[in-house]
Design an enzyme around this catalytic site. Sequence first.
Site, PDB file in Angstrom:
ATOM      1  N   ASN A   1      39.108 -34.403 -52.826  1.00  0.00           N
ATOM      2  CA  ASN A   1      40.399 -33.901 -53.304  1.00  0.00           C
ATOM      3  C   ASN A   1      40.718 -34.646 -54.604  1.00  0.00           C
ATOM      4  OD1 ASN A   1      43.044 -33.209 -53.745  1.00  0.00           O
ATOM      5  ND2 ASN A   1      43.855 -34.270 -51.936  1.00  0.00           N
TER       6      ASN A   1
ATOM      7  N   LYS B   1      43.080 -34.097 -56.586  1.00  0.00           N
ATOM      8  CA  LYS B   1      44.539 -34.149 -56.860  1.00  0.00           C
ATOM      9  C   LYS B   1      44.797 -33.760 -58.314  1.00  0.00           C
ATOM     10  CE  LYS B   1      44.953 -37.496 -53.173  1.00  0.00           C
ATOM     11  NZ  LYS B   1      45.763 -38.515 -52.517  1.00  0.00           N
TER      12      LYS B   1
ATOM     13  N   HIS C   1      48.841 -30.796 -47.393  1.00  0.00           N
ATOM     14  CA  HIS C   1      48.597 -32.208 -47.734  1.00  0.00           C
ATOM     15  C   HIS C   1      49.933 -32.957 -47.695  1.00  0.00           C
ATOM     16  CE1 HIS C   1      47.639 -35.813 -49.991  1.00  0.00           C
ATOM     17  NE2 HIS C   1      46.379 -35.582 -49.700  1.00  0.00           N
TER      18      HIS C   1
ATOM     19  N   GLU D   1      51.211 -35.019 -49.574  1.00  0.00           N
ATOM     20  CA  GLU D   1      51.930 -35.060 -50.861  1.00  0.00           C
ATOM     21  C   GLU D   1      52.721 -33.766 -51.058  1.00  0.00           C
ATOM     22  OE1 GLU D   1      48.548 -36.192 -53.242  1.00  0.00           O
ATOM     23  OE2 GLU D   1      48.546 -38.130 -52.221  1.00  0.00           O
TER      24      GLU D   1
ATOM     25  N   GLU E   1      45.095 -37.229 -41.829  1.00  0.00           N
ATOM     26  CA  GLU E   1      45.331 -38.202 -42.893  1.00  0.00           C
ATOM     27  C   GLU E   1      46.640 -38.941 -42.621  1.00  0.00           C
ATOM     28  OE1 GLU E   1      43.101 -36.950 -46.720  1.00  0.00           O
ATOM     29  OE2 GLU E   1      45.054 -35.985 -46.756  1.00  0.00           O
TER      30      GLU E   1
ATOM     31  N   GLY F   1      45.695 -43.486 -50.375  1.00  0.00           N
ATOM     32  CA  GLY F   1      45.802 -44.179 -51.655  1.00  0.00           C
ATOM     33  C   GLY F   1      46.260 -45.620 -51.554  1.00  0.00           C
TER      34      GLY F   1
ATOM     35  N   SER G   1      42.041 -43.395 -47.818  1.00  0.00           N
ATOM     36  CA  SER G   1      41.332 -44.602 -48.259  1.00  0.00           C
ATOM     37  C   SER G   1      39.898 -44.690 -47.753  1.00  0.00           C
ATOM     38  CB  SER G   1      42.117 -45.866 -47.886  1.00  0.00           C
ATOM     39  OG  SER G   1      43.361 -45.891 -48.570  1.00  0.00           O
TER      40      SER G   1
HETATM   41  P1  PGA Z   1      42.647 -41.312 -50.816  1.00  0.00           P
HETATM   42  O1  PGA Z   1      43.335 -39.863 -50.650  1.00  0.00           O
HETATM   43  O2  PGA Z   1      41.214 -41.149 -50.402  1.00  0.00           O
HETATM   44  O3  PGA Z   1      42.792 -41.633 -52.278  1.00  0.00           O
HETATM   45  O4  PGA Z   1      43.381 -42.239 -49.929  1.00  0.00           O
HETATM   46  C1  PGA Z   1      42.999 -39.032 -49.576  1.00  0.00           C
HETATM   47  C2  PGA Z   1      43.759 -37.742 -49.694  1.00  0.00           C
HETATM   48  O5  PGA Z   1      44.926 -37.769 -50.092  1.00  0.00           O
HETATM   49  O6  PGA Z   1      43.216 -36.662 -49.387  1.00  0.00           O
END
Ligand code: PGA
Length: 253
Positions: free
Chosen positions: A12, A14, A99, A101, A169, A175, A215
């Site tokens: 992803n 983003k 997601h 976010e 997640e 992140g 992460s």
């Molecule tokens: P990350 O993000 O691997 O940077 O923690 C995962 C995601 O949001 O899909």
Amino acid sequence: MTRSIRPLVAGNWKMNGLKADLGIAAAVAQGYGAGLKAAVDLAICPPATLLFTASAALIGSRIATGGQDCSVQPSGAFTGEISAAMLADAGATFCIVGHSERRTLHGETDATVKAKAVAARKALLVPIVCVGETREEREAGEALSVVRRQLEGSVPEGLDGASLVIAYEPVWAIGTGLTPTAADVAEMHASIRADLGRILGEAAAAGVRLLYGGSVKPSNAAELMNVPHVDGALVGGASLKAEDFLAIAQACA
Ligand code: PGA
């Protein structure tokens, strides 16, 4: 891992990536050799602006592409929105929906996420439905029930392993460099498999790929991917480095 399920590692990106960054996808394709191809599926979800070019560049590589979100609407006066059919037309075969976010920053509810998953299916995309608890919810002992509620509200009926992927997640792991313990991931993924059994029926649920996300890095991938019912990873930050993304894929293989 679940032995009968072919794992999927999805990147992803983003809101990262300009044309100049398509070299990352090319390098992933370069490193996706016969051994990896035999063992694990890969997908890259770049920003929508790069989807067409990335998909075209990856033809022949057996690496799929996906959108990061789609509209609940099929077409019309929805300025700035991108329909699932547009993503499919640009070469996508997957679409991330729900997601955290999007849920947090754009107020997407389970009902919205479900409508997006339905829209994705109508365009023959495979939705990657994201679920996960916040830190407060985990500390309150509510992680399993929160995720159960999200699954019940976000997963359309009638899907199976060929038409649905779930990504667990934990919001607090995205992140941050933090990850749940292997025991916590095992408990959650077993619970998700059981929840899906009630929503989709046991047989359909048994084939759905359950990705862990949050992460994931080369240094922790092997441990996370070894957990029962973890059938791959949804990778954010580390998917922007071909070497790291491939190392995570290797941990699945
Ligand atoms: P990350 O993000 O691997 O940077 O923690 C995962 C995601 O949001 O899909």
